[in-house]
Design an enzyme around this catalytic site. Structure first.
Site, PDB file in Angstrom:
ATOM      1  N   ASP A 142       0.824  -1.210   0.000  1.00 47.86           N
ATOM      2  CA  ASP A 142       0.000   0.000   0.000  1.00 47.86           C
ATOM      3  C   ASP A 142       0.855   1.255   0.000  1.00 47.86           C
ATOM      4  OD1 ASP A 142       0.757  -0.620   2.714  1.00 47.86           O
ATOM      5  OD2 ASP A 142      -0.671   0.873   3.417  1.00 47.86           O
ATOM      6  N   GLU A 197       0.053  -1.302   5.636  1.00 47.35           N
ATOM      7  CA  GLU A 197       1.111  -0.904   6.561  1.00 47.35           C
ATOM      8  C   GLU A 197       1.009   0.570   6.897  1.00 47.35           C
ATOM      9  OE1 GLU A 197       5.165   0.584   7.742  1.00 47.35           O
ATOM     10  OE2 GLU A 197       3.861   1.197   6.081  1.00 47.35           O
TER      11      GLU A 197
END
Length: 416
Positions: free
Chosen positions: A88, A185
């Protein structure tokens, strides 16, 4: 080094996939990952790992984790070393329609990124002095309209290039290597559903750092706090003694925090309170904070200070006016890494052999490795070559990415 140059092609392909995570959705217990689009990259990486001949390739379609192994070529090896990066990108700036720009043989001067109706963007060594260290090298920037996504697609590309290289060169002696790619994350949930058993590593590294040479095994203790402020909306013409403006209460609350304990006034081991977002109107406002400190006692004191400010505002304006939700996110992994300093020594030896100067500094942030270390998998953090993360001025050095792939290959040989 030339054999690792396909890291560039991989990186350019990965940054085109929008994988931005979503902080608001991450707060929901019934949603994971926070955005479905992260799965697009997960599926891409799964397919590429299968095509290059990795073993035990598995995509957790529900939770968006990618797992794979590179089989050992040294039958006497006893250690399974893992490498992890996250898919991400930060919610801070859009990651949609990324248009990377390659600057060859950078001349050390200002770089014009681009412009639109909102203005123009210049990447300047006056603002970012680290640029001067990359004169003569090749770098990748944004066009100013989005972030780049080097955090952490540079790490993803480097691990994938290492995997492909080792699979094509079975003469290189190494043990079993575990590969893991995680979602979310950036919103603090990266390993919420990470399957340590399936991953199967004894030791691991996240590849999620910054400039070449970076080696990190200390990080913040971290918490997130949300403050909901309830006001009372009344027509301004008839508001005396009736209106309670939630926006003004939010401003008053923000003013209670010390100015010398903000991100823009701290460095090194200094912790901070960061007002990350504020939204709302007269009737209701929402403030989102992150709380950080390397020292556990100071971290707990900061959380207590946050609670105290809310209590004082409740005493002044009514208990229903302020609501606090606060949650620990991760802890300083140093206490879990110190019993395994062979992980740090191995990296330092490899870097030194490559004429890279190790730079060991505390992370002013966190990685998936912080939580994994507390779950029993010691997991320090390695550099990726990227800089200025989470913004339009993000960039990455191609030469450094190539060097990091070689570093990962050498580290795989060493730890077996």
């Amino acid at each position: 080094m030339a054999e690792y140059k396909d890291v560039l092609e991989r990186f350019l392909r990965y940054v085109k996939v929008d994988t931005q995570s979503d902080e608001a959705m991450a707060e929901r217990e019934d949603v994971f990952p926070s955005t479905e689009k992260q799965k697009d990259l997960g599926r891409m990486l799964t397919k590429e790992l299968e095509e290059m001949g990795a073993s035990d390739v598995y995509f957790d379609e529900k939770n968006c984790y990618v797992y794979a192994k590179i089989p050992a070529t040294d039958p006497a090896s006893k250690t399974v070393v893992g490498f992890i990066s996250h898919m991400d990108t930060s919610p801070a700036v859009s990651g949609k329609d990324v248009k990377p720009q390659i600057i060859e043989n950078y001349d050390g001067e200002d770089i014009f990124l681009g412009e639109n109706e909102d203005g123009k963007w210049i990447l300047s060594p006056k603002d970012f002095p680290d640029l001067t260290t990359l004169k003569g090298k090749d770098i990748i920037t944004t066009d100013g309209s989005t972030l780049l996504g080097a955090d952490d697609k540079a790490g993803v590309a480097e691990i994938m290039t290492m995997a492909d290289y080792l699979l094509r060169h079975p003469e290189i002696q190494h043990g079993t290597i575990a590969i893991g790619f995680t979602p979310d994350e950036e919103v603090g949930c990266g390993v919420d559903h990470f399957d340590l058993k399936r991953f199967g590593a004894d030791i691991a590294y996240t590849v999620d750092g910054g400039p070449l040479g970076g080696l990190e095994y200390e990080c913040f203790n971290a918490a997130g706090a949300t403050v909901i402020i309830k006001g009372r909306s009344v027509h301004p013409g008839d508001a005396k003694g009736k209106m309670v403006n939630a926006i003004l209460l939010a401003a008053e609350f923000a003013g209670r925090f010390p100015a010398d304990e903000r991100p823009d006034t701290t460095e090194g081991y200094e912790g901070f309170y960061h007002l990350d977002e504020i939204s709302g109107g007269v009737d209701q406002a929402k403030m989102t904070y992150i709380i950080r400190d390397h020292d556990k006692a100071k971290f707990e004191a900061k959380k207590a200070f946050m609670e105290q400010q809310v209590k004082e505002m409740q005493a002044k304006y009514g208990e229903e006016a302020f609501t606090l939700r606060m949650k620990d996110q991760y802890y300083n992994m140093v206490e879990k890494i110190e019993p395994h300093m062979e992980l740090i020594d191995a990296v330092k030896e490899v870097m030194t052999a490559m004429d890279i100067t190790p730079s060991i500094e505390p992370i002013r942030g966190g990685t998936d490795g912080a939580r994994l270390s507390f779950e029993g998998l010691p997991c320090p953090n390695l550099c990726t070559g990227g800089r200025n993360y989470h913004g339009r001025y993000e960039y990455v050095c191609i030469n450094d990415m190539i060097a990091i792939v070689e570093m990962l290959v050498r580290l795989s040989e060493k730890l077996r």
